[in-house]
Design a protein around this motif. Structure first.
Motif, PDB file in Angstrom:
ATOM      1  N   SER A 190      -7.106  95.767  26.349  1.00  0.00           N
ATOM      2  CA  SER A 190      -7.513  94.456  27.146  1.00  0.00           C
ATOM      3  C   SER A 190      -6.729  93.227  26.886  1.00  0.00           C
ATOM      4  N   ILE A 191      -5.944  92.726  27.953  1.00  0.00           N
ATOM      5  CA  ILE A 191      -5.423  91.482  27.816  1.00  0.00           C
ATOM      6  C   ILE A 191      -6.010  90.265  27.454  1.00  0.00           C
ATOM      7  N   LYS A 192      -7.274  90.359  27.886  1.00  0.00           N
ATOM      8  CA  LYS A 192      -8.189  89.206  27.489  1.00  0.00           C
ATOM      9  C   LYS A 192      -8.619  89.230  25.911  1.00  0.00           C
ATOM     10  N   LYS A 193      -8.984  90.466  25.576  1.00  0.00           N
ATOM     11  CA  LYS A 193      -9.284  90.654  24.050  1.00  0.00           C
ATOM     12  C   LYS A 193      -8.004  90.335  23.226  1.00  0.00           C
ATOM     13  N   ALA A 194      -6.848  90.755  23.780  1.00  0.00           N
ATOM     14  CA  ALA A 194      -5.499  90.438  22.930  1.00  0.00           C
ATOM     15  C   ALA A 194      -5.451  88.902  22.934  1.00  0.00           C
ATOM     16  N   GLY A 195      -5.602  88.367  23.700  1.00  0.00           N
ATOM     17  CA  GLY A 195      -5.534  86.788  23.745  1.00  0.00           C
ATOM     18  C   GLY A 195      -6.610  86.240  22.450  1.00  0.00           C
ATOM     19  N   LYS A 196      -7.724  86.679  22.470  1.00  0.00           N
ATOM     20  CA  LYS A 196      -8.367  86.275  21.548  1.00  0.00           C
ATOM     21  C   LYS A 196      -8.042  86.579  19.983  1.00  0.00           C
ATOM     22  N   ILE A 197      -7.596  87.655  20.157  1.00  0.00           N
ATOM     23  CA  ILE A 197      -6.926  88.237  18.729  1.00  0.00           C
ATOM     24  C   ILE A 197      -5.540  87.276  18.173  1.00  0.00           C
ATOM     25  N   VAL A 198      -4.832  87.102  19.209  1.00  0.00           N
ATOM     26  CA  VAL A 198      -3.644  86.277  19.166  1.00  0.00           C
ATOM     27  C   VAL A 198      -4.043  84.765  18.773  1.00  0.00           C
ATOM     28  N   ARG A 199      -5.006  84.209  19.396  1.00  0.00           N
ATOM     29  CA  ARG A 199      -5.580  82.761  18.988  1.00  0.00           C
ATOM     30  C   ARG A 199      -5.954  82.697  17.574  1.00  0.00           C
ATOM     31  N   GLU A 200      -6.537  83.731  17.219  1.00  0.00           N
ATOM     32  CA  GLU A 200      -7.364  83.690  15.779  1.00  0.00           C
ATOM     33  C   GLU A 200      -6.082  83.693  14.987  1.00  0.00           C
ATOM     34  N   HIS A 201      -5.228  84.785  15.026  1.00  0.00           N
ATOM     35  CA  HIS A 201      -4.184  84.647  14.115  1.00  0.00           C
ATOM     36  C   HIS A 201      -3.275  83.616  13.901  1.00  0.00           C
ATOM     37  N   MET A 202      -2.978  82.902  15.316  1.00  0.00           N
ATOM     38  CA  MET A 202      -2.174  81.654  15.130  1.00  0.00           C
ATOM     39  C   MET A 202      -2.803  80.425  14.556  1.00  0.00           C
ATOM     40  N   ARG A 203      -4.098  80.378  14.211  1.00  0.00           N
ATOM     41  CA  ARG A 203      -4.768  79.318  13.622  1.00  0.00           C
ATOM     42  C   ARG A 203      -4.479  79.659  12.206  1.00  0.00           C
ATOM     43  N   LYS A 204      -4.461  80.638  11.765  1.00  0.00           N
ATOM     44  CA  LYS A 204      -3.755  80.995  10.351  1.00  0.00           C
ATOM     45  C   LYS A 204      -2.328  80.722  10.131  1.00  0.00           C
ATOM     46  N   ALA A 205      -1.737  80.856  11.155  1.00  0.00           N
ATOM     47  CA  ALA A 205      -0.050  80.407  11.191  1.00  0.00           C
ATOM     48  C   ALA A 205      -0.022  78.901  11.506  1.00  0.00           C
ATOM     49  N   ALA A 206      -0.765  78.077  11.366  1.00  0.00           N
ATOM     50  CA  ALA A 206      -0.744  76.765  11.923  1.00  0.00           C
ATOM     51  C   ALA A 206       0.360  75.919  11.175  1.00  0.00           C
ATOM     52  N   PRO A 207       0.708  76.116   9.625  1.00  0.00           N
ATOM     53  CA  PRO A 207       1.550  75.290   8.879  1.00  0.00           C
ATOM     54  C   PRO A 207       2.958  75.780   9.451  1.00  0.00           C
ATOM     55  N   GLN A 208       3.338  77.093   9.773  1.00  0.00           N
ATOM     56  CA  GLN A 208       4.627  77.086  10.456  1.00  0.00           C
ATOM     57  C   GLN A 208       4.838  76.560  11.860  1.00  0.00           C
ATOM     58  N   LEU A 209       3.814  76.740  12.789  1.00  0.00           N
ATOM     59  CA  LEU A 209       3.732  76.418  14.072  1.00  0.00           C
ATOM     60  C   LEU A 209       3.916  74.804  14.043  1.00  0.00           C
ATOM     61  N   GLU A 210       3.268  74.056  13.232  1.00  0.00           N
ATOM     62  CA  GLU A 210       3.262  72.626  13.055  1.00  0.00           C
ATOM     63  C   GLU A 210       4.598  72.045  13.072  1.00  0.00           C
ATOM     64  N   GLU A 289       2.923  82.686  24.765  1.00  0.00           N
ATOM     65  CA  GLU A 289       2.288  81.591  25.427  1.00  0.00           C
ATOM     66  C   GLU A 289       1.370  80.812  24.384  1.00  0.00           C
ATOM     67  N   GLU A 290       0.699  81.564  23.586  1.00  0.00           N
ATOM     68  CA  GLU A 290       0.162  80.841  22.527  1.00  0.00           C
ATOM     69  C   GLU A 290       0.902  80.151  21.595  1.00  0.00           C
ATOM     70  N   ILE A 291       2.154  80.769  20.992  1.00  0.00           N
ATOM     71  CA  ILE A 291       3.013  79.935  20.375  1.00  0.00           C
ATOM     72  C   ILE A 291       3.637  78.775  21.022  1.00  0.00           C
ATOM     73  N   ILE A 292       3.892  78.746  22.447  1.00  0.00           N
ATOM     74  CA  ILE A 292       4.207  77.364  23.200  1.00  0.00           C
ATOM     75  C   ILE A 292       3.252  76.424  22.922  1.00  0.00           C
ATOM     76  N   ARG A 293       1.908  77.046  23.244  1.00  0.00           N
ATOM     77  CA  ARG A 293       0.786  75.975  23.521  1.00  0.00           C
ATOM     78  C   ARG A 293       0.395  75.454  22.124  1.00  0.00           C
ATOM     79  N   VAL A 294       0.503  76.079  21.095  1.00  0.00           N
ATOM     80  CA  VAL A 294      -0.030  75.453  19.735  1.00  0.00           C
ATOM     81  C   VAL A 294       1.456  74.744  19.038  1.00  0.00           C
ATOM     82  N   GLY A 295       2.571  75.383  19.198  1.00  0.00           N
ATOM     83  CA  GLY A 295       3.778  74.823  18.448  1.00  0.00           C
ATOM     84  C   GLY A 295       4.410  73.522  19.312  1.00  0.00           C
ATOM     85  N   ARG A 296       4.224  73.587  20.800  1.00  0.00           N
ATOM     86  CA  ARG A 296       4.794  72.676  21.508  1.00  0.00           C
ATOM     87  C   ARG A 296       6.386  72.321  21.099  1.00  0.00           C
TER      88      ARG A 296
END
Length: 513
Positions: A190-210, A289-296
Motif C-alpha cells: 500500500s503506497i498510502k500506508k508506506a507514506g505513513k511509515i516514511v513520515r514516522e521515521h522521518m520525524r526520528k531523522a529530524a536532526p539530520q534533515l534540519e 517526497e518526504e525528504i524534500i518536504r521536511v528538509g527543504r
C-alpha cells in the motif's frame, strides 16, 4: 596532473603486479535488491568502470516480515557471485572487495548465506553496519562531486542511510528500514500506508534533515536514478548522464506525485527501467517526497557515486584524495586521446595569461572548467575534419566524468566543439547552449575562440605556444609572434585572431617581434 593509469593501455594495466594502483580493482556489492559487480581501471582519483553488471535478486524481499532471505533469491545471488568470480579472474583484477548490506544484516539465515556467498565468490565478505554504509555513501559523494555541501541519502532495497557532508568532512550517519523492498514489505503493497511509515521515521531523522535546509540533497541508489531517468524523459532533457543531474525541488515534487499516483508503464522511457525495479519506483518517490518536504533542500542532485566509490576513495592517500576529480578525469582523457598531451597542459598556462589580461572576472569554478576544457580540446582529432565538433560533443557530453554538474558538462562540450565549427552563436548546439546558460555559453565561446587561435600556431603539438603569447593590450587583442615566425601570421591565423576580437567586442591584430 595525469594519473598513473593514464599512461598505460588496458592490456598493460592487466599485466601490472598485484597491489599496483594501475591494476584493475573490483567491488561486488551484495545488496537487498541487486548483486552487482563493478570493475574499475585502477585505484585513482577518478576511476573509470571497465565492466559493470548487476543481477536483480531481491534478497531483501519480505525479510522484515519473514525474518529470512528467500531461498530462490539466495540461489540467484550465489549463481551471480560464481559468475562474477570468473569474470574477475578473466579481467586479471588485482583486488576484489565484496560488500554485503541490509538484507544479510537483518535475516536470521544471513550468516549461512554469507558463508555460502564467500565460497561462491572466493573472497572474504565485509558485512557493513548501517552507520558504515552511510559513511561510505557520503565518501562516494565526496569522491564524485566538487566541494559537496548537503545531506547524502542512499536508498537501497532494505534501508535508507542519511549523512551530512561538507566538503571532505563526513558527519554521523543514521539508517532506517526505508528501502524499496522493505517499504513494500512493511506496507503490504500500500503506497498510502508506506507514506505513513516514511513520515514516522522521518520525524526520528529530524536532526539530520534540519541541516539540509537551503543545501543540496544528494540522491544515491538505483531506484532514485531510475526516477531521475524518467524525469529527464518527461522534460526532453538533452543529456542522459545521471551523475550530477540536478533538479529544483518544486519541480521534483510534482513529478514524484505523478510516479506515486499513476501507472508507471505509461511514463516516457519506462522501457529503460527493468521490470523488476518498476514496482519500487513509487516507494522511492514517497521517500524522496518526504525528504524534500521536511528538509527543504535548495536542490536535489543525483549521484552515481555511492558505497563502492566511497570504499575506493577511502583507500587513496591524502594527496590523491585532495585532487580535483574533474581535472583528474580530463587529464586521463588528454593522455589517452590527444595527439600531444603536453599541448593540453600548455593550453592551460597560455589561456591563463590571456584571461588575466581581461577586465572581466572569472570565478574559481569557471577557471577549473576552462582548465578541464583545455585538457579535452583535442579529443576529437582522429575523426574526419567535418565531424570533429560532433565527435567532441559525443565524447564529452556522455563521458564518465565526475566533479562536474550538467551546465559545466555542456560548457566543456560547447567550448571544444566551437573550436572546430566556429564561434558564431548559431554554430552552437542549441540544446547544450540552453543547458549551459547565458554566462557559461559566452565563456565557452571565448575559450573556443582562443583554441581556434592556438591550434593553427601549434598544430596541436607541445612546445610552440610559449613563443606566441596573446593578451588584451590597450583595448585590443594582440597575438605576438617572434620574427622567425613571421610567415606563420597568415590570413587564416589573422582571421582567427579577429574572430576572438569579435567575441570580446575588441579590435584584434598580430604583431611581429
Amino acid at each position: 596532473m595525469a594519473s598513473p593509469r593514464a599512461n598505460l593501455t588496458l592490456a598493460h594495466a592487466a599485466d601490472a603486479p598485484l597491489g599496483d594502483p594501475c591494476r584493475p580493482v573490483a567491488i561486488i556489492d551484495i545488496g537487498s535488491n541487486s548483486v552487482r559487480l563493478v570493475a574499475y581501471d585502477g585505484l585513482t582519483r577518478a576511476p573509470t568502470p571497465l565492466y559493470n553488471e548487476k543481477v536483480l535478486c531481491g534478497l531483501g524481499r519480505n525479510v522484515l516480515t519473514t525474518g529470512r532471505l528467500n531461498e530462490e533469491a539466495v540461489a540467484r545471488a550465489l549463481a551471480a557471485l560464481g559468475r562474477f568470480r570468473i569474470l574477475c579472474e578473466t579481467m586479471r583484477v588485482g583486488s576484489v572487495h565484496v560488500l554485503a548490506t541490509a538484507a544479510a544484516r537483518d535475516a536470521s539465515n544471513g550468516p549461512d548465506f554469507l558463508r555460502a556467498a564467500q565460497a561462491a565468490c572466493g573472497q572474504e565478505i565485509q558485512l557493513l553496519s548501517g552507520r558504515r554504509e552511510a559513511e561510505l555513501s557520503a565518501l562516494g559523494v565526496v569522491s564524485g562531486f566538487h566541494a559537496p555541501d548537503g545531506v547524502v541519502g542512499d536508498m537501497g532495497g532494505g534501508s535508507l542511510e542519511l549523512v551530512d557532508v561538507r566538503g571532505t568532512v563526513v558527519g554521523q550517519g543514521v539508517t532506517m528500514p526505508l528501502g524499496g523492498l522493505a517499504l513494500q514489505d512493511l506496507s503490504g503493497g500500500s503506497i498510502k500506508k508506506a507514506g505513513k511509515i516514511v513520515r514516522e521515521h522521518m520525524r526520528k531523522a529530524a536532526p539530520q534533515l534540519e541541516t539540509l535546509n537551503g543545501r543540496t540533497f544528494y540522491a544515491v541508489g538505483g531506484t532514485w536514478r531510475a526516477i531521475a531517468r524518467l524525469h529527464q524523459a518527461a522534460r526532453g532533457y538533452p543529456v542522459h548522464v545521471m551523475h550530477g543531474y540536478t533538479v529544483d525541488p518544486t519541480d521534483e515534487l510534482s513529478f514524484l506525485q505523478i510516479v506515486e499516483q499513476t501507472d508507471v508503464s505509461q511514463l516516457g522511457d519506462i522501457d529503460a527501467i527493468s521490470e523488476a525495479r518498476r514496482p519500487l519506483l513509487a516507494y522511492g518517490a514517497v521517500v524522496l517526497e518526504e525528504i524534500i518536504r521536511v528538509g527543504r533542500p535548495r536542490a536535489v542532485a543525483v549521484s552515481a557515486s555511492g558505497v563502492r566509490e566511497g570504499l575506493l576513495f577511502e583507500q587513496l592517500d591524502r594527496e590523491t584524495r585532495l585532487l580535483d576529480p574533474l581535472l583528474a578525469s580530463a587529464a586521463e582523457f588528454n593522455a589517452l586521446r590527444a595527439r600531444s598531451p603536453r599541448h593540453g597542459e600548455e593550453l592551460i598556462g597560455w589561456t591563463d595569461a590571456f584571461v588575466a589580461s581581461l577586465d572581466g572576472h572569472e570565478t574559481a569554478d569557471e577557471r577549473r572548467l576552462r582548465h578541464a576544457a583545455c585538457l579535452l580540446s583535442d579529443v576529437g582529432w582522429r575523426a574526419h575534419p567535418d565531424y570533429r565538433g560532433d565527435q567532441s560533443i559525443a565524447v564529452i557530453q556522455n563521458a564518465a566524468f565526475v566533479g562536474v554538474d550538467h551546465p559545466g558538462r555542456a560548457y566543456l562540450a560547447l567550448s571544444v566543439s566551437l573550436r572546430h565549427s566556429g564561434v558564431a552563436p548559431e554554430k552552437a548546439n542549441p540544446l547544450l547552449r540552453g543547458l549551459a546558460g547565458p554566462r557559461l555559453f559566452e565563456r565557452a565561446r571565448l575559450l573556443g575562440a582562443l583554441l581556434r587561435v592556438a591550434f593553427p600556431i601549434s598544430a596541436g603539438i607541445d612546445g610552440a605556444l610559449g613563443r606566441a603569447p596573446i593578451a588584451v593590450e590597450g583595448g585590443r587583442a594582440v597575438l605576438r609572434l617572434p620574427p622567425d615566425w613571421a610567415d606563420l601570421g597568415s590570413e587564416r591565423l589573422l582571421n582567427r585572431v579577429r574572430g576572438l576580437g569579435r567575441v570580446l567586442g575588441l579590435d584584434a591584430r598580430i604583431e611581429i617581434g
